[in-house]
Design an enzyme around this catalytic site. Structure first.
Site, PDB file in Angstrom:
ATOM      1  N   CYS A 114     -21.685 -40.696 -24.297  1.00  0.00           N
ATOM      2  CA  CYS A 114     -22.394 -39.506 -24.785  1.00  0.00           C
ATOM      3  C   CYS A 114     -23.890 -39.748 -25.000  1.00  0.00           C
ATOM      4  O   CYS A 114     -24.658 -38.797 -25.112  1.00  0.00           O
ATOM      5  CB  CYS A 114     -21.760 -38.992 -26.070  1.00  0.00           C
ATOM      6  SG  CYS A 114     -20.056 -38.495 -25.838  1.00  0.00           S
ATOM      7  N   HIS A 251     -27.084 -34.345 -29.479  1.00  0.00           N
ATOM      8  CA  HIS A 251     -25.837 -34.348 -28.706  1.00  0.00           C
ATOM      9  C   HIS A 251     -24.837 -33.443 -29.417  1.00  0.00           C
ATOM     10  O   HIS A 251     -24.736 -33.456 -30.645  1.00  0.00           O
ATOM     11  CB  HIS A 251     -25.299 -35.782 -28.610  1.00  0.00           C
ATOM     12  CG  HIS A 251     -23.886 -35.857 -28.124  1.00  0.00           C
ATOM     13  ND1 HIS A 251     -23.484 -35.241 -26.960  1.00  0.00           N
ATOM     14  CD2 HIS A 251     -22.781 -36.459 -28.643  1.00  0.00           C
ATOM     15  CE1 HIS A 251     -22.176 -35.463 -26.785  1.00  0.00           C
ATOM     16  NE2 HIS A 251     -21.743 -36.199 -27.794  1.00  0.00           N
ATOM     17  N   ASN A 281     -17.817 -30.577 -26.380  1.00  0.00           N
ATOM     18  CA  ASN A 281     -18.530 -31.845 -26.194  1.00  0.00           C
ATOM     19  C   ASN A 281     -18.504 -32.202 -24.704  1.00  0.00           C
ATOM     20  O   ASN A 281     -17.454 -32.565 -24.175  1.00  0.00           O
ATOM     21  CB  ASN A 281     -17.838 -32.930 -27.030  1.00  0.00           C
ATOM     22  CG  ASN A 281     -18.532 -34.275 -26.918  1.00  0.00           C
ATOM     23  OD1 ASN A 281     -19.408 -34.467 -26.084  1.00  0.00           O
ATOM     24  ND2 ASN A 281     -18.128 -35.208 -27.757  1.00  0.00           N
TER      25      ASN A 281
HETATM   26  O1  UT7 Z   1     -19.214 -37.492 -28.566  1.00  0.00           O
HETATM   27  C1  UT7 Z   1     -18.958 -38.765 -28.992  1.00  0.00           C
HETATM   28  C2  UT7 Z   1     -18.506 -38.961 -30.302  1.00  0.00           C
HETATM   29  N1  UT7 Z   1     -17.358 -38.208 -30.742  1.00  0.00           N
HETATM   30  C3  UT7 Z   1     -17.472 -37.641 -31.915  1.00  0.00           C
HETATM   31  O2  UT7 Z   1     -18.530 -37.628 -32.487  1.00  0.00           O
HETATM   32  C4  UT7 Z   1     -16.233 -37.097 -32.607  1.00  0.00           C
HETATM   33  C5  UT7 Z   1     -16.212 -37.569 -34.028  1.00  0.00           C
HETATM   34  N2  UT7 Z   1     -15.079 -37.120 -34.787  1.00  0.00           N
HETATM   35  C6  UT7 Z   1     -14.853 -35.818 -35.092  1.00  0.00           C
HETATM   36  O3  UT7 Z   1     -15.574 -34.947 -34.656  1.00  0.00           O
HETATM   37  C7  UT7 Z   1     -13.698 -35.477 -36.018  1.00  0.00           C
HETATM   38  O4  UT7 Z   1     -13.219 -36.669 -36.625  1.00  0.00           O
HETATM   39  C8  UT7 Z   1     -12.531 -34.754 -35.310  1.00  0.00           C
HETATM   40  C9  UT7 Z   1     -12.957 -33.350 -34.911  1.00  0.00           C
HETATM   41  C10 UT7 Z   1     -12.081 -35.537 -34.100  1.00  0.00           C
HETATM   42  C11 UT7 Z   1     -11.339 -34.618 -36.272  1.00  0.00           C
HETATM   43  O5  UT7 Z   1     -11.734 -33.918 -37.432  1.00  0.00           O
HETATM   44  P1  UT7 Z   1     -11.347 -34.491 -38.870  1.00  0.00           P
HETATM   45  O6  UT7 Z   1     -11.816 -33.526 -39.859  1.00  0.00           O
HETATM   46  O7  UT7 Z   1     -11.883 -35.903 -38.941  1.00  0.00           O
HETATM   47  O8  UT7 Z   1      -9.778 -34.451 -38.821  1.00  0.00           O
HETATM   48  P2  UT7 Z   1      -8.748 -35.647 -38.998  1.00  0.00           P
HETATM   49  O9  UT7 Z   1      -8.769 -36.546 -37.820  1.00  0.00           O
HETATM   50  O10 UT7 Z   1      -8.957 -36.235 -40.344  1.00  0.00           O
HETATM   51  O11 UT7 Z   1      -7.383 -34.853 -38.982  1.00  0.00           O
HETATM   52  C12 UT7 Z   1      -7.025 -33.915 -40.025  1.00  0.00           C
HETATM   53  C13 UT7 Z   1      -5.682 -33.316 -39.723  1.00  0.00           C
HETATM   54  C14 UT7 Z   1      -4.621 -34.349 -39.348  1.00  0.00           C
HETATM   55  O12 UT7 Z   1      -3.395 -33.954 -39.898  1.00  0.00           O
HETATM   56  P3  UT7 Z   1      -2.839 -34.634 -41.245  1.00  0.00           P
HETATM   57  O13 UT7 Z   1      -2.719 -36.096 -40.921  1.00  0.00           O
HETATM   58  O14 UT7 Z   1      -3.872 -34.335 -42.288  1.00  0.00           O
HETATM   59  O15 UT7 Z   1      -1.534 -33.950 -41.456  1.00  0.00           O
HETATM   60  C15 UT7 Z   1      -4.546 -34.242 -37.853  1.00  0.00           C
HETATM   61  O16 UT7 Z   1      -3.269 -34.640 -37.333  1.00  0.00           O
HETATM   62  O17 UT7 Z   1      -5.768 -32.446 -38.589  1.00  0.00           O
HETATM   63  C16 UT7 Z   1      -4.765 -32.775 -37.622  1.00  0.00           C
HETATM   64  N3  UT7 Z   1      -5.270 -32.464 -36.289  1.00  0.00           N
HETATM   65  C17 UT7 Z   1      -5.158 -31.269 -35.712  1.00  0.00           C
HETATM   66  N4  UT7 Z   1      -4.585 -30.122 -36.128  1.00  0.00           N
HETATM   67  C18 UT7 Z   1      -4.644 -29.060 -35.289  1.00  0.00           C
HETATM   68  C19 UT7 Z   1      -5.948 -33.298 -35.447  1.00  0.00           C
HETATM   69  N5  UT7 Z   1      -6.266 -32.628 -34.311  1.00  0.00           N
HETATM   70  C20 UT7 Z   1      -5.782 -31.368 -34.462  1.00  0.00           C
HETATM   71  C21 UT7 Z   1      -5.801 -30.230 -33.629  1.00  0.00           C
HETATM   72  N6  UT7 Z   1      -5.235 -29.109 -34.092  1.00  0.00           N
HETATM   73  N7  UT7 Z   1      -6.396 -30.227 -32.423  1.00  0.00           N
END
Ligand code: UT7
Length: 324
Positions: A114, A251, A281
């Site tokens: 990225c 980005h 993204n």
């Molecule tokens: O471009 C290069 C770099 N990439 C990035 O910068 C991405 C960086 N990371 C992020 O943007 C975020 O961490 C994410 C968008 C990937 C995830 O958001 P988050 O607020 O950190 O969510 P999380 O991973 O803590 O997940 C929260 C909950 C989980 O459920 P439990 O364990 O709380 O029951 C996940 O299983 O959300 C669940 N979850 C989803 N639910 C519905 C994860 N993906 C999804 C989904 N739909 N697509």
């Protein structure tokens, strides 16, 4: 008198129609509400069967040349950032060079995930400042959806495909912050963090097909920290404060990362270019896509001070300070 690289024009290309979040609800257990709330993404564009990164890059490059008023025959270099090249070999940049009828100079790809566009921009700027070229096409192009595991909801909803390009032209400068063109670039990497965002295979050397795997929360934490650091490093090195910036074009990975970084820097939303809602993204393509959008609608005006930043797999991160 020193040489500067001025951005003479931007172009972009997005494949197919916008695919809204709701269309993914039948593929994985997710919802439009979750995706919007956690990322700001509302939709993404996806390549069609048979369409490659080269096809997207060629369209974006053509548009940038038209916008810059530059003929393809005058281009002396093509630097293309991608994680999803059309083939492992040769570089997708050579496909673009050939398709546009450019018969001089160099063409190569840059792989810094990225951060790739800012790495590519830096290499091109260095070549111009050294006098190795007068006019260079810098492209960020991705068919990132090809790397997605469409059963993994933690990654497949986040990414999209597209391409953006800029034409860099050599121009005389005085060496002051008032010069037009690229004023500063900063590149960083920390390979100790390579496994928090990677593909599980997919390289020529292992003859495997790989998919993206990400430890999202860890990447998020590093992104806010390192992006804030690199922006502060860039501003300090140039005797600037966030108040001096007209535009912040980051980005586009996650609206929450962008807002957290902007807030730490004291930058109001009116000075931040956001395209993540419609593009998702697009990895190495996101910054030139955002630049092209903001140039086309008149937000970016000559003489304005613009800061770009990115973080991606590697980890890699980078910034560029540009007077438009
Ligand atoms: O471009 C290069 C770099 N990439 C990035 O910068 C991405 C960086 N990371 C992020 O943007 C975020 O961490 C994410 C968008 C990937 C995830 O958001 P988050 O607020 O950190 O969510 P999380 O991973 O803590 O997940 C929260 C909950 C989980 O459920 P439990 O364990 O709380 O029951 C996940 O299983 O959300 C669940 N979850 C989803 N639910 C519905 C994860 N993906 C999804 C989904 N739909 N697509």
């Amino acid at each position: 008198m020193i040489r500067r690289s001025v951005i003479a024009g931007c172009g972009s290309f997005l494949p197919g129609p916008l695919v809204p979040n709701a269309a993914l609800e039948s593929r994985v257990e997710t919802s439009d509400a979750w995706i919007r709330e956690r990322t700001g993404i509302q939709g993404r564009h996806l390549v069609a069967d048979g369409e490659t990164t080269a096809d997207l890059a060629i369209q974006a490059a053509r548009a940038a040349l038209v916008r810059a008023g530059v003929e393809a025959r005058d281009v002396q270099g093509v630097v293309l950032a991608t994680t999803t090249p059309a083939e492992t070999m040769p570089a997708t940049a050579t496909r673009v060079q050939g398709a546009l009828g450019i018969t001089q100079g160099f063409a190569f790809d840059v792989q810094a995930a990225c951060s790739g566009f800012l790495y590519a921009l830096t290499m091109a700027d260095n070549a111009i400042r050294l006098g190795q070229a007068e006019t260079i096409l810098v492209i960020g192009a991705e068919s990132f959806s090809r790397l997605l595991d469409w059963t993994d909801r933690t990654t497949c909803v986040l990414f999209g495909d597209g391409a953006g390009a800029v034409v860099l032209k050599a121009a005389p400068g005085t060496g002051s912050i008032q010069d037009r063109g690229i004023l500063d670039t900063r590149l960083h990497a920390d390979g100790r963090l390579y496994d928090i965002l990677k593909t599980d295979g997919g390289a020529g050397s292992t003859a495997t097909t790989g998919k993206v795997r990400m430890r999202g929360r860890e990447v998020f934490r590093h992104a806010v920290e390192k992006l804030t650091e690199v922006v502060e490093e860039t501003l300090t090195a140039n005797g600037l404060t966030p108040q001096d910036l007209d535009w912040f074009v980051p980005h586009q990975a996650n609206q929450r990362i962008i807002e957290a970084t902007a807030k730490k820097l004291g930058l109001g939303p009116e000075r931040v270019v956001l395209t993540v809602a419609e593009h998702a993204n697009t990895s190495g393509a996101s910054i030139p896509l955002a630049l092209a959008a903001a140039e086309a609608d008149g937000r970016l005006q000559p003489g304005q001070l613009v800061l770009l930043d990115a973080l991606g797999a590697g980890l890699t991160w980078a910034s560029a300070l540009v007077r438009w």
